[in-house]
Scaffold this active site. Structure first.
Site, PDB file in Angstrom:
ATOM      1  N   GLY A   1     112.994  88.994  26.674  1.00 16.75           N
ATOM      2  CA  GLY A   1     112.545  88.597  25.342  1.00 16.75           C
ATOM      3  C   GLY A   1     112.894  89.547  24.213  1.00 16.75           C
ATOM      4  O   GLY A   1     112.068  89.800  23.344  1.00 16.75           O
TER       5      GLY A   1
ATOM      6  N   HIS B   1     118.133  98.703  21.109  1.00 18.57           N
ATOM      7  CA  HIS B   1     117.060  99.658  20.826  1.00 18.57           C
ATOM      8  C   HIS B   1     116.295  99.952  22.096  1.00 18.57           C
ATOM      9  O   HIS B   1     116.164  99.083  22.957  1.00 18.57           O
ATOM     10  CB  HIS B   1     116.119  99.121  19.750  1.00 18.57           C
ATOM     11  CG  HIS B   1     115.568  97.767  20.039  1.00 18.57           C
ATOM     12  ND1 HIS B   1     116.284  96.610  19.807  1.00 18.57           N
ATOM     13  CD2 HIS B   1     114.377  97.373  20.564  1.00 18.57           C
ATOM     14  CE1 HIS B   1     115.561  95.575  20.156  1.00 18.57           C
ATOM     15  NE2 HIS B   1     114.400  96.001  20.638  1.00 18.57           N
TER      16      HIS B   1
ATOM     17  N   HIS C   1     119.937  94.077  18.079  1.00 19.59           N
ATOM     18  CA  HIS C   1     120.602  95.347  17.767  1.00 19.59           C
ATOM     19  C   HIS C   1     119.982  96.302  18.783  1.00 19.59           C
ATOM     20  O   HIS C   1     118.754  96.494  18.780  1.00 19.59           O
ATOM     21  CB  HIS C   1     120.274  95.743  16.319  1.00 19.59           C
ATOM     22  CG  HIS C   1     120.935  96.992  15.849  1.00 19.59           C
ATOM     23  ND1 HIS C   1     121.187  97.244  14.516  1.00 19.59           N
ATOM     24  CD2 HIS C   1     121.371  98.096  16.528  1.00 19.59           C
ATOM     25  CE1 HIS C   1     121.768  98.422  14.391  1.00 19.59           C
ATOM     26  NE2 HIS C   1     121.878  98.966  15.597  1.00 19.59           N
TER      27      HIS C   1
HETATM   28  P1  AMP Z   1     112.210  93.625  20.967  1.00 24.15           P
HETATM   29  O1  AMP Z   1     111.204  92.571  21.225  1.00 24.15           O
HETATM   30  O2  AMP Z   1     112.449  94.540  22.145  1.00 24.15           O
HETATM   31  O3  AMP Z   1     113.505  93.096  20.378  1.00 24.15           O
HETATM   32  O4  AMP Z   1     111.534  94.592  19.886  1.00 24.15           O
HETATM   33  C1  AMP Z   1     111.831  94.624  18.531  1.00 24.15           C
HETATM   34  C2  AMP Z   1     110.832  95.573  17.918  1.00 24.15           C
HETATM   35  O5  AMP Z   1     111.208  95.814  16.577  1.00 24.15           O
HETATM   36  C3  AMP Z   1     109.379  95.059  17.888  1.00 24.15           C
HETATM   37  O6  AMP Z   1     108.542  95.937  18.614  1.00 24.15           O
HETATM   38  C4  AMP Z   1     109.050  95.013  16.402  1.00 24.15           C
HETATM   39  O7  AMP Z   1     107.721  95.370  16.129  1.00 24.15           O
HETATM   40  C5  AMP Z   1     110.039  96.022  15.834  1.00 24.15           C
HETATM   41  N1  AMP Z   1     110.362  95.839  14.430  1.00 24.15           N
HETATM   42  C6  AMP Z   1     110.763  94.694  13.821  1.00 24.15           C
HETATM   43  N2  AMP Z   1     110.970  94.921  12.513  1.00 24.15           N
HETATM   44  C7  AMP Z   1     110.723  96.233  12.291  1.00 24.15           C
HETATM   45  C8  AMP Z   1     110.763  97.066  11.135  1.00 24.15           C
HETATM   46  N3  AMP Z   1     111.091  96.596   9.929  1.00 24.15           N
HETATM   47  N4  AMP Z   1     110.421  98.373  11.273  1.00 24.15           N
HETATM   48  C9  AMP Z   1     110.079  98.851  12.487  1.00 24.15           C
HETATM   49  N5  AMP Z   1     110.025  98.126  13.605  1.00 24.15           N
HETATM   50  C10 AMP Z   1     110.332  96.821  13.512  1.00 24.15           C
END
Ligand code: AMP
Length: 137
Positions: free
Chosen positions: A90, A97, A95
């Site tokens: 999910g 991370h 990008h």
């Molecule tokens: P994933 O579900 O592994 O793709 O996680 C994406 C993460 O990015 C989530 O934990 C979000 O809370 C985080 N996220 C989304 N937008 C931002 C933002 N602007 N600043 C910091 N974290 C973010």
């Protein structure tokens, strides 16, 4: 359309940055599962780790490990490192991370439903302590 993380890298949207070098950035997750939940991101916008050349992936891992070890030392708790992949778990931001999630409260599941909230000024006070900017300079 650039990813939300590229917009952070380009300072188009704000974030609490704890580490940055020429190729990587790390900042606090906006909806933390636990306080100091941090995302480590390569500046090049790869969708998943499968798209990354091995040397860049290994460089990214070095930074992830450095930050995780630093947090363990500063926060005195276990640290989970999680990488979601779109096919399996999910991934919502396409990008690459890595999530670094301190385990401050062992009674909670790592992926807790509701977000942790910081008290006023907490991020500013602790960000400097958590920052790796000092370590690598
Ligand atoms: P994933 O579900 O592994 O793709 O996680 C994406 C993460 O990015 C989530 O934990 C979000 O809370 C985080 N996220 C989304 N937008 C931002 C933002 N602007 N600043 C910091 N974290 C973010």
């Amino acid at each position: 359309m650039t990813s939300i993380f590229t917009q952070i890298i380009e300072r188009k949207i704000p974030a609490s940055i704890v580490y940055e070098d020429n190729s990587h950035i790390a900042f606090l997750d906006i909806y933390p599962f636990e306080k100091w939940h941090t995302l480590v991101v390569p500046k090049k916008e790869y969708e998943t780790i499968m798209d990354m050349p091995e040397d860049e992936y290994l460089e990214l891992q070095k930074i992830v490990l450095q930050i995780a070890k630093h947090y363990e030392k500063i926060l005195w708790c276990g640290i989970n490192v999680v990488q979601n992949n779109k096919a399996i778990a999910g991934q919502s931001v396409f990008h690459v991370h890595f999530h670094i999630i301190p385990r401050l409260d062992n009674s909670k599941p790592v992926f807790f439903e509701s977000s942790e909230k910081y008290w006023e000024n907490e991020v500013d006070i602790y960000r400097e302590k958590l920052s790796l900017l000092n370590i690598n300079s």
